[in-house]
Design a protein around this motif. Structure first.
Motif, PDB file in Angstrom:
ATOM      1  N   ASP A   1       0.832  -1.206   0.000  1.00 10.76           N
ATOM      2  CA  ASP A   1       0.000   0.000   0.000  1.00 10.76           C
ATOM      3  C   ASP A   1       0.867   1.256   0.000  1.00 10.76           C
ATOM      4  O   ASP A   1       0.627   2.197  -0.770  1.00 10.76           O
ATOM      5  CB  ASP A   1      -0.908  -0.020   1.238  1.00 10.76           C
ATOM      6  CG  ASP A   1      -1.635   1.287   1.487  1.00 10.76           C
ATOM      7  OD1 ASP A   1      -2.410   1.710   0.606  1.00 10.76           O
ATOM      8  OD2 ASP A   1      -1.446   1.881   2.564  1.00 10.76           O
ATOM      9  N   MET A   2       1.897   1.252   0.828  1.00 13.54           N
ATOM     10  CA  MET A   2       2.733   2.448   0.963  1.00 13.54           C
ATOM     11  C   MET A   2       3.658   2.677  -0.222  1.00 13.54           C
ATOM     12  O   MET A   2       4.019   3.812  -0.521  1.00 13.54           O
ATOM     13  CB  MET A   2       3.551   2.350   2.249  1.00 13.54           C
ATOM     14  CG  MET A   2       2.709   2.423   3.496  1.00 13.54           C
ATOM     15  SD  MET A   2       3.722   2.210   4.967  1.00 13.54           S
ATOM     16  CE  MET A   2       2.459   2.261   6.237  1.00 13.54           C
ATOM     17  N   LEU A   3       4.043   1.598  -0.906  1.00 14.10           N
ATOM     18  CA  LEU A   3       5.039   1.706  -1.977  1.00 14.10           C
ATOM     19  C   LEU A   3       4.429   1.593  -3.374  1.00 14.10           C
ATOM     20  O   LEU A   3       5.166   1.567  -4.365  1.00 14.10           O
ATOM     21  CB  LEU A   3       6.110   0.620  -1.795  1.00 14.10           C
ATOM     22  CG  LEU A   3       6.856   0.639  -0.456  1.00 14.10           C
ATOM     23  CD1 LEU A   3       7.890  -0.466  -0.417  1.00 14.10           C
ATOM     24  CD2 LEU A   3       7.504   1.996  -0.192  1.00 14.10           C
ATOM     25  N   TRP A   4       3.114   1.548  -3.454  1.00 14.11           N
ATOM     26  CA  TRP A   4       2.421   1.279  -4.709  1.00 14.11           C
ATOM     27  C   TRP A   4       2.850   2.217  -5.839  1.00 14.11           C
ATOM     28  O   TRP A   4       3.022   1.790  -6.979  1.00 14.11           O
ATOM     29  CB  TRP A   4       0.913   1.385  -4.478  1.00 14.11           C
ATOM     30  CG  TRP A   4       0.091   1.007  -5.676  1.00 14.11           C
ATOM     31  CD1 TRP A   4      -0.485   1.853  -6.588  1.00 14.11           C
ATOM     32  CD2 TRP A   4      -0.241  -0.313  -6.096  1.00 14.11           C
ATOM     33  NE1 TRP A   4      -1.152   1.144  -7.546  1.00 14.11           N
ATOM     34  CE2 TRP A   4      -1.032  -0.202  -7.261  1.00 14.11           C
ATOM     35  CE3 TRP A   4       0.041  -1.594  -5.594  1.00 14.11           C
ATOM     36  CZ2 TRP A   4      -1.534  -1.310  -7.943  1.00 14.11           C
ATOM     37  CZ3 TRP A   4      -0.460  -2.702  -6.272  1.00 14.11           C
ATOM     38  CH2 TRP A   4      -1.229  -2.542  -7.425  1.00 14.11           C
ATOM     39  N   ASP A   5       3.029   3.490  -5.519  1.00 17.35           N
ATOM     40  CA  ASP A   5       3.331   4.467  -6.571  1.00 17.35           C
ATOM     41  C   ASP A   5       4.721   5.069  -6.395  1.00 17.35           C
ATOM     42  O   ASP A   5       4.969   6.216  -6.759  1.00 17.35           O
ATOM     43  CB  ASP A   5       2.271   5.569  -6.621  1.00 17.35           C
ATOM     44  CG  ASP A   5       2.153   6.325  -5.305  1.00 17.35           C
ATOM     45  OD1 ASP A   5       2.835   5.940  -4.331  1.00 17.35           O
ATOM     46  OD2 ASP A   5       1.378   7.304  -5.252  1.00 17.35           O
TER      47      ASP A   5
END
Length: 311
Positions: A171-175
């Motif tokens: 979730d935190m590294l998705w983008d």
């Protein structure tokens, strides 16, 4: 150089209800196996209190305040059905990401060959705004951001071999094109994320789901076909490991059938990749592992490989 081991008695004081799988005995099991003279070469360090401001690398301030406010004066309070807090949870949580951040400091400075953080509660299920899956703060993402902000690291790879998918880390590294997240995990299983099709905005999310009943052959094939090539292509400056040992065949929460030698193998392969691309820099952070014998065996194999690489 040596392998640094971060530990602290405060991790025993994060209390959970009777029968809860994420319990203080997990730390005791690790302490017992690491008391063997074979592990005397470890540099054993008390996990420091982390700088609360570094939580904001991964979570917004209102979430930090929510967790702080949830800590009870006595007893145990539930944050969700699985995730709880007790009076000792705040110190344990701060020393958890404090250990991970300090390990990054020592590995990046060259003082440590590599490091293992024997911490709890775990972190990889904690999303930006949600505590879940036994996790309060996402320790490995905080450490990755710390590496980037404090040490100028450009590219961080996080490899997660916990049997449950690290939905929070994803979730935190998705983008984020500067961070690679690679995960093997059982599907279907909690938390339900981690499909092959989940690749992130920049192709830097690499999931390699396993099926119930899979064992060594399927685990090694997933690593060799998907995760190791992704690391090679990404060329990280630092590898962080979300080291969950609940894919061990004894673990009660899943149905993957790994043995100690599988954790030896994957650790050795990741260390080889770190040597090739990241000047050998590896920091490993404990996540799951809920059968005490399975946890002790697997972690001992993992740490032994770390020691071999740093000796």
């Amino acid at each position: 150089m040596a392998t640094f081991l971060y530990q602290h008695d405060s991790f025993l004081n994060h209390l959970t209800p009777v029968g809860h799988p994420e319990r203080p005995d997990r730390i005791r099991a690790l302490k017992d196996v690491l008391a063997d003279p074979h592990f005397d070469a470890l540099v054993k360090i008390d996990a420091p209190m982390g700088d609360v401001e570094t939580v904001l690398y991964a979570h917004p301030e209102h979430y930090l305040n929510m967790i702080r406010d949830a800590i009870p004066d006595a007893g145990i309070t539930r944050i969700d059905n699985d995730t709880v807090a007790s009076p000792g949870s705040w110190e344990a949580a701060l020393r958890g990401f404090g250990a991970a951040n300090k390990a990054v400091d020592e590995v990046m400075s060259g003082k440590a060959g590599n490091a293992f953080c024997a911490i709890r509660p775990p972190g990889h299920h904690a999303e930006r705004n949600t505590a879940m899956g036994f996790c309060l703060f996402n320790n490995v993402v905080i450490a990755a951001r710390h590496a980037q902000k404090a040490h100028g690291v450009e590219r961080v790879a996080i490899v997660d071999f916990d049997v449950h998918h690290g939905n929070g880390t994803q979730d935190m590294l998705w983008d984020d094109p500067t961070a690679l997240y690679c995960s093997t995990h059982q599907m279907p299983l909690y938390p339900g994320t981690g499909a092959l099709s989940e690749t992130g905005e920049h192709g830097t999310i690499v999931n390699a789901p396993l099926s119930p009943g899979d064992g060594s052959a399927q685990f090694r094939e997933a690593m060799e076909s998907r995760i190791f090539p992704a690391i090679t292509q990404f060329q990280p400056d630092l590898i962080l490991i979300s080291a969950g040992f609940d894919a061990h065949h004894r673990d009660p929460l899943a149905q993957i059938n790994l043995h100690g030698e599988d954790f030896t193998w994957v650790t050795g392969k990741l260390l080889d990749l770190a040597d090739a691309h990241a000047s050998g820099r590896v920091v490993s952070v404990l996540e799951g592992g809920y059968d005490l014998m399975g946890l002790a065996e697997s972690a001992a194999c993992h740490i032994n490989e770390l020691m071999n690489a740093s000796s």
